[in-house]
Scaffold this motif. Structure first.
Motif, PDB file in Angstrom:
ATOM      1  N   VAL A 103      63.064  24.781 -15.717  1.00 29.61           N
ATOM      2  CA  VAL A 103      61.688  24.880 -15.231  1.00 29.61           C
ATOM      3  C   VAL A 103      60.905  23.613 -15.578  1.00 29.61           C
ATOM      4  N   GLY A 104      61.125  23.052 -16.756  1.00 27.88           N
ATOM      5  CA  GLY A 104      60.443  21.825 -17.127  1.00 27.88           C
ATOM      6  C   GLY A 104      60.808  20.654 -16.247  1.00 27.88           C
ATOM      7  N   ASP A 105      62.027  20.655 -15.704  1.00 25.86           N
ATOM      8  CA  ASP A 105      62.480  19.541 -14.870  1.00 25.86           C
ATOM      9  C   ASP A 105      62.127  19.751 -13.401  1.00 25.86           C
ATOM     10  N   LEU A 106      62.313  20.998 -12.904  1.00 26.98           N
ATOM     11  CA  LEU A 106      62.141  21.268 -11.478  1.00 26.98           C
ATOM     12  C   LEU A 106      60.859  21.999 -11.146  1.00 26.98           C
ATOM     13  N   GLY A 107      60.235  22.638 -12.140  1.00 17.94           N
ATOM     14  CA  GLY A 107      59.080  23.474 -11.854  1.00 17.94           C
ATOM     15  C   GLY A 107      59.511  24.814 -11.284  1.00 17.94           C
ATOM     16  N   GLY A 108      58.566  25.549 -10.674  1.00 19.04           N
ATOM     17  CA  GLY A 108      58.902  26.814 -10.037  1.00 19.04           C
ATOM     18  C   GLY A 108      59.042  27.971 -10.996  1.00 19.04           C
ATOM     19  N   PHE A 109      58.179  28.031 -12.015  1.00 13.63           N
ATOM     20  CA  PHE A 109      58.282  29.116 -13.001  1.00 13.63           C
ATOM     21  C   PHE A 109      58.092  30.483 -12.355  1.00 13.63           C
ATOM     22  N   ALA A 110      57.257  30.571 -11.317  1.00 16.73           N
ATOM     23  CA  ALA A 110      56.945  31.863 -10.706  1.00 16.73           C
ATOM     24  C   ALA A 110      58.154  32.501 -10.030  1.00 16.73           C
ATOM     25  N   VAL A 111      59.137  31.703  -9.664  1.00 16.49           N
ATOM     26  CA  VAL A 111      60.280  32.256  -8.925  1.00 16.49           C
ATOM     27  C   VAL A 111      61.603  32.028  -9.657  1.00 16.49           C
ATOM     28  N   PHE A 112      61.569  31.627 -10.926  1.00 17.81           N
ATOM     29  CA  PHE A 112      62.822  31.285 -11.591  1.00 17.81           C
ATOM     30  C   PHE A 112      63.743  32.493 -11.754  1.00 17.81           C
ATOM     31  N   SER A 113      63.199  33.730 -11.724  1.00 19.80           N
ATOM     32  CA  SER A 113      64.051  34.915 -11.876  1.00 19.80           C
ATOM     33  C   SER A 113      65.076  35.027 -10.759  1.00 19.80           C
ATOM     34  N   TRP A 114      64.810  34.370  -9.618  1.00 16.42           N
ATOM     35  CA  TRP A 114      65.774  34.396  -8.516  1.00 16.42           C
ATOM     36  C   TRP A 114      67.026  33.582  -8.823  1.00 16.42           C
ATOM     37  N   LEU A 115      67.006  32.774  -9.873  1.00 15.84           N
ATOM     38  CA  LEU A 115      68.242  32.115 -10.297  1.00 15.84           C
ATOM     39  C   LEU A 115      69.295  33.149 -10.671  1.00 15.84           C
ATOM     40  N   PHE A 116      68.861  34.280 -11.220  1.00 14.74           N
ATOM     41  CA  PHE A 116      69.779  35.357 -11.578  1.00 14.74           C
ATOM     42  C   PHE A 116      69.926  36.357 -10.424  1.00 14.74           C
ATOM     43  N   SER A 117      68.784  36.734  -9.846  1.00 17.73           N
ATOM     44  CA  SER A 117      68.821  37.742  -8.785  1.00 17.73           C
ATOM     45  C   SER A 117      69.584  37.245  -7.568  1.00 17.73           C
ATOM     46  N   GLY A 118      69.400  35.984  -7.193  1.00 21.03           N
ATOM     47  CA  GLY A 118      70.095  35.460  -6.024  1.00 21.03           C
ATOM     48  C   GLY A 118      71.597  35.467  -6.199  1.00 21.03           C
ATOM     49  N   TYR A 119      72.050  35.059  -7.377  1.00 21.05           N
ATOM     50  CA  TYR A 119      73.490  35.072  -7.651  1.00 21.05           C
ATOM     51  C   TYR A 119      74.028  36.500  -7.625  1.00 21.05           C
ATOM     52  N   LEU A 120      73.311  37.439  -8.272  1.00 24.14           N
ATOM     53  CA  LEU A 120      73.744  38.833  -8.305  1.00 24.14           C
ATOM     54  C   LEU A 120      73.790  39.438  -6.909  1.00 24.14           C
ATOM     55  N   LEU A 121      72.766  39.163  -6.100  1.00 30.53           N
ATOM     56  CA  LEU A 121      72.741  39.696  -4.735  1.00 30.53           C
ATOM     57  C   LEU A 121      73.931  39.193  -3.928  1.00 30.53           C
ATOM     58  N   ALA A 122      74.190  37.886  -3.995  1.00 33.87           N
ATOM     59  CA  ALA A 122      75.272  37.315  -3.198  1.00 33.87           C
ATOM     60  C   ALA A 122      76.628  37.873  -3.620  1.00 33.87           C
ATOM     61  N   VAL A 123      76.845  38.017  -4.914  1.00 29.83           N
ATOM     62  CA  VAL A 123      78.113  38.568  -5.388  1.00 29.83           C
ATOM     63  C   VAL A 123      78.285  40.010  -4.918  1.00 29.83           C
ATOM     64  N   THR A 124      77.238  40.801  -5.042  1.00 25.84           N
ATOM     65  CA  THR A 124      77.352  42.230  -4.761  1.00 25.84           C
ATOM     66  C   THR A 124      77.566  42.515  -3.282  1.00 25.84           C
ATOM     67  N   VAL A 125      76.743  41.924  -2.424  1.00 20.06           N
ATOM     68  CA  VAL A 125      76.810  42.294  -1.011  1.00 20.06           C
ATOM     69  C   VAL A 125      78.043  41.749  -0.318  1.00 20.06           C
ATOM     70  N   THR A 126      78.699  40.735  -0.895  1.00 18.31           N
ATOM     71  CA  THR A 126      79.896  40.193  -0.252  1.00 18.31           C
ATOM     72  C   THR A 126      81.178  40.866  -0.714  1.00 18.31           C
ATOM     73  N   LEU A 127      81.124  41.688  -1.741  1.00 17.11           N
ATOM     74  CA  LEU A 127      82.347  42.329  -2.237  1.00 17.11           C
ATOM     75  C   LEU A 127      83.071  43.145  -1.162  1.00 17.11           C
ATOM     76  N   PRO A 128      82.389  44.044  -0.418  1.00 17.82           N
ATOM     77  CA  PRO A 128      83.123  44.792   0.616  1.00 17.82           C
ATOM     78  C   PRO A 128      83.697  43.892   1.702  1.00 17.82           C
ATOM     79  N   VAL A 129      82.983  42.833   2.052  1.00 21.83           N
ATOM     80  CA  VAL A 129      83.472  41.935   3.109  1.00 21.83           C
ATOM     81  C   VAL A 129      84.742  41.227   2.662  1.00 21.83           C
TER      82      VAL A 129
END
Length: 627
Positions: A103-129
């Motif tokens: 966050v100190g380097d790139l900024g974007g503190f308001a949305v940093f939680s998507w660093l975890f949520s985005g990875y989790l979403l992509a892993v989960t929804v692609t498993l059946p495929v």
């Protein structure tokens, strides 16, 4: 027929009447060779087949030859599987301790939680495929594609120029992580026979647990002493080694599957009554339906050979069928549902317009997905995943386990730091003791289920987990660190006895052509359970905390769990009475979460007791068909 492990076994070998199919029926053998499962026997004259050789309806294809061959042994392949598992596990947690530097380097503190949520979403929804693709094209190409996609995502993450780009590249990384997580488990089951699977699954569980726990430590070290971009660059050499091992040492025969685009038409045309033999002769082609209920797979056309006889089944080297519409529908439905669960109560209130809109859209897309999958010739999520009692019960049981796992993995570190006053490293050690007993219990579970069966072993494990979870609220306040550590040690042993027998058992009830889909459905349900658990238990904890803070001795105290935890990191600004009140409030909130986790354990037990068959219909394969 009962086996040594107390399970009902179905052999994939030839019986007196012909090759035996996975569901225990015997396929007829005609002059042209064994008929494909579900195909009608065809005669040259088009007459009704003799009564002595009736067609036996089948529900699945016979297990093919060994799915994987490793001429130089299985060790290089196992090493590649472990490296792939480590990559998928460590990247789920390695970013957590590097967030301040990112966050100190790139900024974007308001949305940093998507660093975890985005990875989790992509892993989960692609498993059946990925599960369906591995059944269609084979495990090796899917695993290679997953590793390449994961490495490309890692490189792009290291080159990210702002928080939006980093989140997008984390999603790309998660798309590869979904292939790693599902395909590695499937290949492990393909490589090893039933009696050896506990060993490899215990090794993979150890790698997963160790990597997940080591992730925050490694991330903190790299971010503190090097640069946060090395968190992603370190994946490149490890992934390259895994990729080389897979390409060099993993071998599997090509298995083209026919794209039966006429399945829907045949299913609609099939009448729900016995059909006498129907023959049609046109241009030398004869098709015949035996006297049984209509089956889409049995509507096949025969073809003449050079000698004038007829053969049945799909033509060789036919184009594989991919349900792209179903894959897109599954992806969209999972994305909207998990976004609603992950962001609800965090980015917006649960009853707000965004939350309700996402849930409504998820329900509409889920209905559309069902319609698409029912019409597809080769659906991404076949109906038999939920029609078969064994698979459905394991899906529900492991989904409930994912729900209860939120209590130790998410809330125990907060409890250790806020209530016990431990530092981050010591709090991590309290949680990590679970990873000591889990693999040991899993490795020894075969000694139990070989005697009493998969179902009863899992019931014993989850019953023990239920008692352990109920013991947590009985711990004294504030207590000693060894007390929750002992709870975690016992919980790991109980869950190791629960999870591995179910995974090994359900993988052993299907043949090669269905194992990828089955494994992916189990992992998908577990991931969804974790997302639901995070949302539900987060709401429970914040609700209890808010109720306890109504009579706080000092005004202006924080009202949610995360803010309370941050406040207790520096309690000097509070009075002794206010600090003690906050600690007791956190203790009560985590106690309620563990009671909810015990409820999830009860749901898992209910699924096994009510839905799971007493004996899993295990398919055994001869040892000479294994590498």
């Amino acid at each position: 027929m009962g086996g040594a492990d107390g399970e009902q076994r179905t052999h994939g070998t030839a019986g007196p009447g012909g090759p035996t199919t996975p569901d225990g029926t015997t396929a007829p053998v005609g002059p042209g060779g064994p008929a494909a499962p579900g195909d009608a026997p065809v005669t040259a004259s088009g007459s009704e087949p003799p009564p002595a050789a009736p067609a036996a309806p089948t529900t699945s294809e016979p297990p093919p030859p060994p799915a994987l061959t490793t001429p130089r042994g299985r060790r290089p392949v196992v090493a590649a599987l472990m490296l792939g598992m480590a990559l998928a596990a460590i990247d789920g947690t390695i970013v957590s301790t590097a967030v301040p530097q990112i966050v100190g380097d790139l900024g974007g503190f308001a949305v940093f939680s998507w660093l975890f949520s985005g990875y989790l979403l992509a892993v989960t929804v692609t498993l059946p495929v990925y599960g369906k693709l591995s059944d269609t094209f084979g495990r090796k190409p899917v695993l290679i594609a997953g590793i390449v996609l994961f490495l490309v995502g890692s490189l792009l993450c290291a080159l990210a120029w702002n928080m939006g780009a980093l989140i997008a590249f984390r999603i790309v990384q998660g798309l590869g992580g979904g292939a790693l997580q599902g395909t590695v488990q499937t290949i492990a089951a393909d490589l090893y026979p039933l009696k050896e699977r506990p060993r490899i699954q215990a090794k993979l569980s150890t790698v997963w647990a160790t990597s997940a726990v080591a992730g925050p430590v490694v991330g903190g070290l790299l971010a503190g002493y090097a640069d946060w971009r090395w968190i992603f660059l370190i994946n490149l050499p490890v992934g390259a080694i895994a990729l080389w091992l897979v390409v060099r040492h993993l071998h599997e025969p090509a298995r083209p599957r026919a794209c039966r685009q006429t399945a829907v038409v045949a299913r609609r045309a099939a009448v729900r009554r016995p059909v006498r033999a129907i023959a049609r002769r046109r241009d030398g082609l004869v098709a015949e339906l035996p006297g049984h209920f209509g089956n889409a797979a049995s509507v096949r056309a025969g073809r003449r050979t050079a000698g004038g006889s007829l053969t049945t089944g799909p033509r060789p080297k036919t184009r594989p069928c991919i349900d792209w519409a179903g894959a897109l529908a599954v992806f969209a439905t999972g994305t909207l549902l998990l976004t609603a669960l992950v962001q609800g109560g965090v980015a917006w209130p649960w009853l707000s317009a965004p939350s309700l809109g996402l849930f409504a859209a998820s329900a509409a897309l889920a209905a559309l997905t069902v319609v698409i999958e029912r019409r597809a010739a080769e659906p991404i999520i076949p109906g038999w995943v939920w029609r078969r009692r064994t698979i459905a019960s394991v899906n529900l049981a492991l989904g409930a386990m994912g729900l209860l796992m939120v209590a130790p993995t998410v809330f125990l570190p907060t409890y250790a730091q806020s209530v016990l006053g431990l530092g981050p490293i010591a709090a991590g050690f309290v949680l990590s003791v679970m990873t000591l007993s889990w693999p040991v219990s899993a490795a020894l579970s075969d000694r139990v289920y070989n005697r009493i069966g998969f179902r009863l072993t899992a019931i014993i494990g989850m019953s023990a987990a239920l008692l352990v979870l109920l013991a947590f609220p009985l711990l004294p306040y504030p207590g000693e660190p060894w007390q929750p550590a002992l709870i975690m040690l016992l919980l790991g042993a109980a869950l190791g006895l629960f999870q591995l027998p179910l995974i090994v058992g359900v993988q052993s009830t299907v043949g090669w052509a269905e194992r990828g889909t089955t494994t992916a459905s189990v992992l998908f349900c577990r991931q969804v359970g974790q997302s639901v658990g995070a949302a539900v238990f987060g709401a429970v904890a914040n609700g209890v905390l808010a109720a306890r803070l109504l009579d706080a001795p000092a005004p202006g105290l924080p009202g949610d769990l995360d803010a309370v935890a941050r406040t207790l990191e520096d309690p000097g600004a509070l009075s002794a009475a206010a600090t003690d009140h906050l600690r007791r409030a956190v203790d009560a909130a985590v106690d309620h979460v563990y009671i909810g986790a015990a409820g999830a354990a009860a749901l898992a037990l209910l699924a096994l007791v009510v839905l799971a068959p007493r004996r899993f219909p295990v398919i055994t394969e001869p040892e000479d068909r294994r590498p």
